[in-house]
Write a protein that holds these residues in place. Structure first.
Motif, PDB file in Angstrom:
ATOM      1  N   LEU A 257      30.014  -9.692  27.965  1.00  0.00           N
ATOM      2  CA  LEU A 257      30.037  -8.858  26.778  1.00  0.00           C
ATOM      3  C   LEU A 257      29.840  -7.107  26.940  1.00  0.00           C
ATOM      4  N   ALA A 258      28.435  -7.484  27.611  1.00  0.00           N
ATOM      5  CA  ALA A 258      27.376  -5.759  28.182  1.00  0.00           C
ATOM      6  C   ALA A 258      28.881  -4.673  28.159  1.00  0.00           C
ATOM      7  N   ALA A 259      30.213  -5.119  29.207  1.00  0.00           N
ATOM      8  CA  ALA A 259      31.232  -4.521  30.247  1.00  0.00           C
ATOM      9  C   ALA A 259      31.968  -4.211  28.626  1.00  0.00           C
ATOM     10  N   VAL A 260      31.894  -5.485  27.902  1.00  0.00           N
ATOM     11  CA  VAL A 260      32.914  -5.117  26.615  1.00  0.00           C
ATOM     12  C   VAL A 260      32.529  -4.292  25.693  1.00  0.00           C
ATOM     13  N   ARG A 261      31.470  -4.154  25.419  1.00  0.00           N
ATOM     14  CA  ARG A 261      30.810  -3.213  24.380  1.00  0.00           C
ATOM     15  C   ARG A 261      31.037  -1.308  25.225  1.00  0.00           C
ATOM     16  N   ASP A 262      30.505  -1.651  26.690  1.00  0.00           N
ATOM     17  CA  ASP A 262      30.264  -0.282  26.912  1.00  0.00           C
ATOM     18  C   ASP A 262      32.091   0.068  27.134  1.00  0.00           C
TER      19      ASP A 262
ATOM     20  N   LEU B 247      35.470   4.421  23.418  1.00  0.00           N
ATOM     21  CA  LEU B 247      36.539   4.957  21.830  1.00  0.00           C
ATOM     22  C   LEU B 247      35.529   6.104  20.934  1.00  0.00           C
ATOM     23  N   ALA B 248      36.295   7.356  21.219  1.00  0.00           N
ATOM     24  CA  ALA B 248      35.406   8.595  20.643  1.00  0.00           C
ATOM     25  C   ALA B 248      35.436   8.516  19.096  1.00  0.00           C
ATOM     26  N   GLY B 249      35.512   7.798  17.795  1.00  0.00           N
ATOM     27  CA  GLY B 249      35.464   7.233  16.648  1.00  0.00           C
ATOM     28  C   GLY B 249      34.463   6.162  17.042  1.00  0.00           C
ATOM     29  N   VAL B 250      33.752   5.779  18.120  1.00  0.00           N
ATOM     30  CA  VAL B 250      33.211   4.707  17.846  1.00  0.00           C
ATOM     31  C   VAL B 250      31.347   4.837  18.398  1.00  0.00           C
ATOM     32  N   GLU B 251      30.557   4.859  16.811  1.00  0.00           N
ATOM     33  CA  GLU B 251      29.285   4.908  16.716  1.00  0.00           C
ATOM     34  C   GLU B 251      28.104   3.651  17.870  1.00  0.00           C
ATOM     35  N   ARG B 252      28.514   2.698  17.339  1.00  0.00           N
ATOM     36  CA  ARG B 252      27.740   1.635  17.815  1.00  0.00           C
ATOM     37  C   ARG B 252      28.869   0.075  18.037  1.00  0.00           C
ATOM     38  N   VAL B 253      28.330  -0.541  18.734  1.00  0.00           N
ATOM     39  CA  VAL B 253      29.138  -1.756  19.179  1.00  0.00           C
ATOM     40  C   VAL B 253      28.671  -3.019  18.976  1.00  0.00           C
ATOM     41  N   ALA B 254      28.985  -3.850  18.675  1.00  0.00           N
ATOM     42  CA  ALA B 254      28.276  -5.312  19.046  1.00  0.00           C
ATOM     43  C   ALA B 254      29.226  -6.571  19.419  1.00  0.00           C
ATOM     44  N   VAL B 255      29.021  -7.230  20.259  1.00  0.00           N
ATOM     45  CA  VAL B 255      30.070  -8.197  20.574  1.00  0.00           C
ATOM     46  C   VAL B 255      29.176  -9.454  20.881  1.00  0.00           C
ATOM     47  N   SER B 256      30.194 -10.514  20.525  1.00  0.00           N
ATOM     48  CA  SER B 256      29.416 -12.252  20.733  1.00  0.00           C
ATOM     49  C   SER B 256      30.425 -12.865  20.905  1.00  0.00           C
TER      50      SER B 256
END
Length: 242
Positions: free
Chosen positions: A86-91, A96-105
């Motif tokens: 999940l951490a690798a997916v989040r990273d 992506l330039a337009g992304v500020e934050r990401v949560a993956v579960s």
């Protein structure tokens, strides 16, 4: 008459020989069976596609498409859900330039859920003949056809999150209420302590540095009720107009 055959009686304490085949079939004990079942469960969950990824859901994407997010996430189809990093997916999605934050579960039995918070453009900067959005932290992230209405232009060299002049200009911008921001056409900052706001109607605001931004914003909001061409709020305890 044939002679009789004597049969010797078994001695006391002797053990009879086991019958052929006795003792060959054994039943698994409780602990052994539990270990076997646990191993089978680990194998099914972690090393087969029975509980593999079948769906990647994306929420929060507006300017970006869900397919762009899925492509960046690069989650292999049918990969065991338990083994998805999940951490690798989040990273990867954060890249992506337009992304500020990401949560993956994970969501059993076969879904990876990705929630993105996109950057919001609060200003623009002109670079290489193009116009790019800048978020509240100074990240330049998206090219647009023209400056959106009500979004000021940053007249600053080297706009970026690590640039002190950029941070001072954005501190002024984020401190001001929306009706005042809508009047700003350009923000200049030759240095972090010399931010100047250029308003519509050829009006200029001498803002100064990032210190006391809330007090400066309150003072400017009140001063704008008076007609003037220059508003000096660089020292919010002593404001002037001319």
């Amino acid at each position: 008459m044939s002679p009789s055959t004597a049969v010797a009686a078994p001695r006391a304490g002797s053990t009879a020989a086991p019958r052929p085949g006795r003792g060959r079939g054994r039943t698994l004990t409780g602990p052994a069976l539990a270990v076997l079942l646990l191993g089978a469960a680990v194998w099914v969950v972690g090393f087969t596609g029975v509980l593999g990824v079948r769906t990647v859901t994306v929420t929060g994407a507006r300017a970006l498409s869900a397919e762009q997010v899925r492509s960046a996430a690069a989650v292999p189809d049918r990969q065991p859900l338990a083994r998805v990093d999940l951490a690798a997916v989040r990273d990867r999605v954060s890249g992506l330039a337009g992304v500020e934050r990401v949560a993956v579960s994970r969501s059993w039995p076969g879904t990876v859920r990705i929630t993105v918070t996109e950057r919001q453009g609060v200003a623009v900067v002109e670079r290489s003949g193009g116009v790019f959005l800048v978020d509240h932290a100074g990240h330049v992230f998206q090219r647009v056809a023209a400056r959106p209405r009500g979004v000021p232009r940053l007249a600053i060299e080297g706009v970026g999150p690590a640039d002190p002049a950029t941070r001072s200009a954005l501190a002024a911008l984020t401190a001001l209420p929306a009706p005042v921001v809508a009047q700003i056409a350009k923000i200049a900052a030759p240095s972090p302590e010399s931010v100047t706001l250029h308003l519509s109607g050829r009006r200029t605001v001498l803002w100064g540095g990032a210190a006391d931004s809330a007090a400066k914003a309150a003072a400017l909001t009140a001063l704008l009720r008076k007609p003037a061409t220059v508003y000096d709020v660089s020292t919010p305890s002593i404001v002037t107009t001319r």
